[in-house]
Design an enzyme around this catalytic site. Structure first.
Site, PDB file in Angstrom:
ATOM      1  N   GLU A 381       0.850  -1.184   0.000  1.00 44.70           N
ATOM      2  CA  GLU A 381       0.000   0.000   0.000  1.00 44.70           C
ATOM      3  C   GLU A 381       0.891   1.243   0.000  1.00 44.70           C
ATOM      4  OE1 GLU A 381      -2.285  -0.259   3.651  1.00 44.70           O
ATOM      5  OE2 GLU A 381      -1.915   1.831   4.099  1.00 44.70           O
ATOM      6  N   HIS A 467      -2.566  -5.495  10.977  1.00 49.44           N
ATOM      7  CA  HIS A 467      -3.504  -6.513  10.483  1.00 49.44           C
ATOM      8  C   HIS A 467      -3.381  -7.814  11.265  1.00 49.44           C
ATOM      9  CE1 HIS A 467      -3.219  -4.412   6.246  1.00 49.44           C
ATOM     10  NE2 HIS A 467      -3.871  -3.678   7.144  1.00 49.44           N
ATOM     11  N   ASN A 505      -5.509  -5.623   2.635  1.00 47.80           N
ATOM     12  CA  ASN A 505      -6.063  -5.082   3.886  1.00 47.80           C
ATOM     13  C   ASN A 505      -7.337  -5.860   4.211  1.00 47.80           C
ATOM     14  OD1 ASN A 505      -4.882  -3.209   1.881  1.00 47.80           O
ATOM     15  ND2 ASN A 505      -4.601  -1.959   3.675  1.00 47.80           N
TER      16      ASN A 505
HETATM   17  P1  FAE Z   1     -11.750  -4.850  15.675  1.00 51.33           P
HETATM   18  O1  FAE Z   1     -12.165  -3.895  14.620  1.00 51.33           O
HETATM   19  O2  FAE Z   1     -10.370  -4.780  16.199  1.00 51.33           O
HETATM   20  O3  FAE Z   1     -12.786  -4.663  16.876  1.00 51.33           O
HETATM   21  C1  FAE Z   1     -12.659  -5.306  18.107  1.00 51.33           C
HETATM   22  C2  FAE Z   1     -13.374  -4.478  19.157  1.00 51.33           C
HETATM   23  O4  FAE Z   1     -13.571  -5.266  20.322  1.00 51.33           O
HETATM   24  C3  FAE Z   1     -12.603  -3.241  19.597  1.00 51.33           C
HETATM   25  O5  FAE Z   1     -13.473  -2.129  19.578  1.00 51.33           O
HETATM   26  C4  FAE Z   1     -12.140  -3.583  21.014  1.00 51.33           C
HETATM   27  O6  FAE Z   1     -12.035  -2.447  21.847  1.00 51.33           O
HETATM   28  C5  FAE Z   1     -13.238  -4.515  21.479  1.00 51.33           C
HETATM   29  N1  FAE Z   1     -12.816  -5.489  22.490  1.00 51.33           N
HETATM   30  C6  FAE Z   1     -11.743  -6.296  22.436  1.00 51.33           C
HETATM   31  N2  FAE Z   1     -11.687  -7.117  23.540  1.00 51.33           N
HETATM   32  C7  FAE Z   1     -12.783  -6.768  24.287  1.00 51.33           C
HETATM   33  C8  FAE Z   1     -13.269  -7.240  25.532  1.00 51.33           C
HETATM   34  N3  FAE Z   1     -12.639  -8.200  26.222  1.00 51.33           N
HETATM   35  N4  FAE Z   1     -14.397  -6.674  26.040  1.00 51.33           N
HETATM   36  C9  FAE Z   1     -15.038  -5.687  25.362  1.00 51.33           C
HETATM   37  N5  FAE Z   1     -14.608  -5.204  24.158  1.00 51.33           N
HETATM   38  C10 FAE Z   1     -13.496  -5.748  23.628  1.00 51.33           C
HETATM   39  O7  FAE Z   1     -12.002  -6.350  15.227  1.00 51.33           O
HETATM   40  N6  FAE Z   1      -7.816  -2.751   7.458  1.00 51.33           N
HETATM   41  C11 FAE Z   1      -8.272  -2.554   6.203  1.00 51.33           C
HETATM   42  O8  FAE Z   1      -8.944  -3.431   5.640  1.00 51.33           O
HETATM   43  N7  FAE Z   1      -7.993  -1.377   5.545  1.00 51.33           N
HETATM   44  C12 FAE Z   1      -7.230  -0.388   6.099  1.00 51.33           C
HETATM   45  O9  FAE Z   1      -7.005   0.661   5.481  1.00 51.33           O
HETATM   46  C13 FAE Z   1      -6.719  -0.601   7.422  1.00 51.33           C
HETATM   47  N8  FAE Z   1      -5.921   0.332   8.017  1.00 51.33           N
HETATM   48  C14 FAE Z   1      -5.579   0.156   9.344  1.00 51.33           C
HETATM   49  C15 FAE Z   1      -4.886   1.170   9.995  1.00 51.33           C
HETATM   50  C16 FAE Z   1      -4.623   1.067  11.358  1.00 51.33           C
HETATM   51  C17 FAE Z   1      -3.875   2.162  12.074  1.00 51.33           C
HETATM   52  C18 FAE Z   1      -5.051  -0.088  12.078  1.00 51.33           C
HETATM   53  C19 FAE Z   1      -4.796  -0.232  13.554  1.00 51.33           C
HETATM   54  C20 FAE Z   1      -5.718  -1.111  11.422  1.00 51.33           C
HETATM   55  C21 FAE Z   1      -5.986  -1.006  10.060  1.00 51.33           C
HETATM   56  N9  FAE Z   1      -6.693  -1.993   9.380  1.00 51.33           N
HETATM   57  C22 FAE Z   1      -7.085  -1.804   8.089  1.00 51.33           C
HETATM   58  C23 FAE Z   1      -7.083  -3.244  10.048  1.00 51.33           C
HETATM   59  C24 FAE Z   1      -8.562  -3.290  10.405  1.00 51.33           C
HETATM   60  O10 FAE Z   1      -8.938  -2.121  11.099  1.00 51.33           O
HETATM   61  C25 FAE Z   1      -8.810  -4.546  11.259  1.00 51.33           C
HETATM   62  O11 FAE Z   1      -8.473  -5.675  10.463  1.00 51.33           O
HETATM   63  C26 FAE Z   1     -10.251  -4.664  11.697  1.00 51.33           C
HETATM   64  O12 FAE Z   1     -10.643  -3.560  12.485  1.00 51.33           O
HETATM   65  C27 FAE Z   1     -10.461  -5.947  12.500  1.00 51.33           C
HETATM   66  O13 FAE Z   1     -11.851  -6.119  12.697  1.00 51.33           O
HETATM   67  P2  FAE Z   1     -12.378  -7.063  13.835  1.00 51.33           P
HETATM   68  O14 FAE Z   1     -13.845  -7.163  13.701  1.00 51.33           O
HETATM   69  O15 FAE Z   1     -11.598  -8.331  13.820  1.00 51.33           O
END
Ligand code: FAE
Length: 528
Positions: A381, A467, A505
């Protein structure tokens, strides 16, 4: 956001427990379904449950990001991070640690439940979003559908025709995926940095490709024209965007709350899961205040439990439950199959005439696609480095096909988990990224930047990832639809299901898989 505010006010019933469960606290809040977390997998679960008429409670450890601070803004920018930036830190820990080796990037802050967390393990740290919307609040919005052949390689038991015909299109439409107008891209100063990286790739004979995004490009053009407040064009991204980005609180979660069946509790971290004698699930959650102090420990009961805490959040909960004996029938695959999606960040120094521009949009729109190169598959990217002055740096987040995987183990001392990922495993990603970028440097007579990742002159940032994937892999820790093996009515819907790598991503894949799980579960498991 209005939907979120009104629905957050909805209460929950307290019901007494029968004496048979006297060993547990004498009252719990109960709901037919509970969803842990509010990121992509969780948001899909919440919406589809709510639409099915199932009363659902979402437990999220982070804040609801809807209240402006003293500057009138909900989120702070990368240029001026304050307490809102990071999850209980005294100093920010930005991915780019330095510029010209100087610590100009990070700032001292007051501990607060900020929106970006960096979770440290022995040889890897993982960036995650905290708050209603999870990673969607902090990510770059790149909404990429994986190559069909690689998806099939990673998920051999999943019907790819159904994924690409039904669930990927459904996910993209729900997420509000759109693409930059190519004519505007070619003319705007805000993407000069991308065009310069594209030129370097062209000179190397490499293919580049536009990638869609969930940032509203109409809004971005209005930002450029001065008719909308600047967000992507105002150095906002990893600490949140005040406008423009369709994060989950504006899409799936707003719709979920709109069903009237979904309630979100914030600042509540689930720490234990067990099963009552009647087969329902019992959760223990700590409610914290804005200083991080635990102000209440709550018990929840539910019939259906959906785990959407993300790859590291969900895996930690299940590994702890297995090892402490609260869910002893979880199988040995829980905790394994974890990877970084091959993430490596790096910068190149351009020639003085190849400028990248002082003005850079924070939303990436293009990648260098060398995934078809069987000897060294990489998708890189083209990332922004928006510091408001010309710096001649081309920055990249490379996604390499690193086959290395690691496992989480329970640590009874801390009641947490350890991640067995090693520096040698990161070196595999570095070697793949280096092969590609050595070619680019050689074709352009350019060099790497040595000043961006701390004082050690590190070229490849291989000690963090954006990721995190795996830990409860589809078909191993769960059945082919995310039902956790060993237990009924227990589901994983998030990035833990993806076996460590998806080549692009990941959030579109996570969303589409969650849609597939929910379609199946609602059709088969929730009948009276
Ligand atoms: P996620 O979105 O991480 O959500 C998990 C949620 O559960 C969070 O809000 C936590 O606070 C909450 N949580 C965790 N444990 C607990 C608990 N014990 N009790 C209560 N709440 C809890 O999970 N991906 C892309 O496809 N495109 C991009 O451009 C991209 N850029 C990124 C840039 C950054 C800086 C970062 C950090 C990530 C990026 N990603 C990107 C990755 C993407 O955001 C990530 O794969 C997804 O958010 C994961 O989704 P999940 O549903 O697995």
């Amino acid at each position: 956001m209005a939907a979120l505010q009104s629905a957050a006010a909805l209460g929950f019933t307290r019901v007494g427990l029968q004496s048979a469960r006297a060993a547990e606290p004498d009252a719990v809040e109960s709901a037919p379904a509970i969803v842990i977390g509010s990121g992509y997998g969780a948001a899909v679960a919440a919406l589809r449950l709510g639409q099915a008429g199932i009363r659902t409670l979402v437990l999220e450890m982070g804040r609801l990001w809807n209240t402006p601070g003293s500057d009138g803004k909900v989120f702070c920018s990368t240029a001026a991070p304050d307490q809102r930036s990071m999850w209980f830190r005294t100093r920010t820990e930005a991915p780019l640690a330095s510029f010209l080796w100087l610590d100009l990037v990070n700032r001292d802050i007051t501990p607060y439940p900020g929106v970006l967390d960096r979770v440290h393990y022995d040889a890897m740290s993982v960036y995650v979003g905290r708050g209603v919307g999870g990673g969607s609040l902090v990510n770059g919005g790149m909404a990429v559908t994986p190559l069909r052949s690689y998806f099939a390689e990673q998920f051999p038991t999943v019907d790819t025709a159904e994924m690409y015909g039904t669930y990927f299109p459904r996910a993209r439409s729900m997420l509000g995926v759109n693409s930059i107008d190519p004519a505007w891209f070619e003319s705007t100063e805000w993407y000069q940095f991308t065009r310069t990286s594209r030129k370097a790739a062209d000179n190397t004979g490499l293919k580049t490709t536009f990638v869609p995004n969930v940032y509203d490009f109409g809004h971005m053009q209005r930002e450029a024209a001065g008719t909308a407040p600047k967000s992507a064009l105002g150095q906002e991204v990893i600490y949140g965007n005040n406008s423009g980005k369709l994060s989950l609180d504006k899409t799936y979660l707003a719709s979920a709350l709109g069903t009237g069946n979904v309630t979100i509790h914030t600042l509540e971290k689930v720490r234990a899961i067990s099963r009552a004698a009647d087969g329902t699930y019992v959760l223990t959650a700590d409610r914290i205040d804005l200083t991080g102090k635990v102000v209440e420990t709550k018990q929840y009961g539910c019939t259906y439990l959906f785990l959407g805490g993300g790859s590291i959040g969900t895996t930690e909960l299940l590994v702890r439950a297995r090892e402490t004996g609260t869910l002893p029938a979880l199988n040995a695959s829980v905790g394994s199959g974890w990877g970084t999606n091959g993430n490596v960040m790096l910068g190149r120094a351009n020639h003085v005439w190849d400028t990248v521009g002082a003005n850079q949009s924070t939303m990436p729109v293009m990648g260098i696609d060398d995934w078809a190169n069987a000897s060294n598959p990489v998708f890189a990217e083209i990332a922004p480095l928006p510091i408001g002055l010309e710096h001649w740096v081309s920055l990249y987040l490379a996604i390499t096909k690193n086959p290395q995987r690691a496992s989480f183990t329970y640590d009874s001392g801390s009641d947490g988990v350890r991640l067995g990922w090693t520096a040698a495993q990161s070196a595999v990603s570095v070697s793949m990224a280096k092969k590609l970028f050595d070619r680019i440097n050689s074709a352009n007579s350019t060099i790497y930047r040595y000043d961006l990742f701390g004082s050690s002159s590190k070229v490849f940032a291989d000690d963090f990832c954006y990721h995190p994937l795996g830990g409860c892999v589809l078909g191993r820790a769960t059945d082919n639809y995310g039902r956790v093996k060993g237990y009924s009515k227990l589901y994983v819907t998030d990035g833990s299901l993806v076996p460590g790598s998806i080549g692009v991503n990941p959030f579109v894949t996570i969303t589409a898989l969650a849609e597939r799980t929910m379609a199946r579960v609602l059709a088969e498991d929730t009948a009276p």
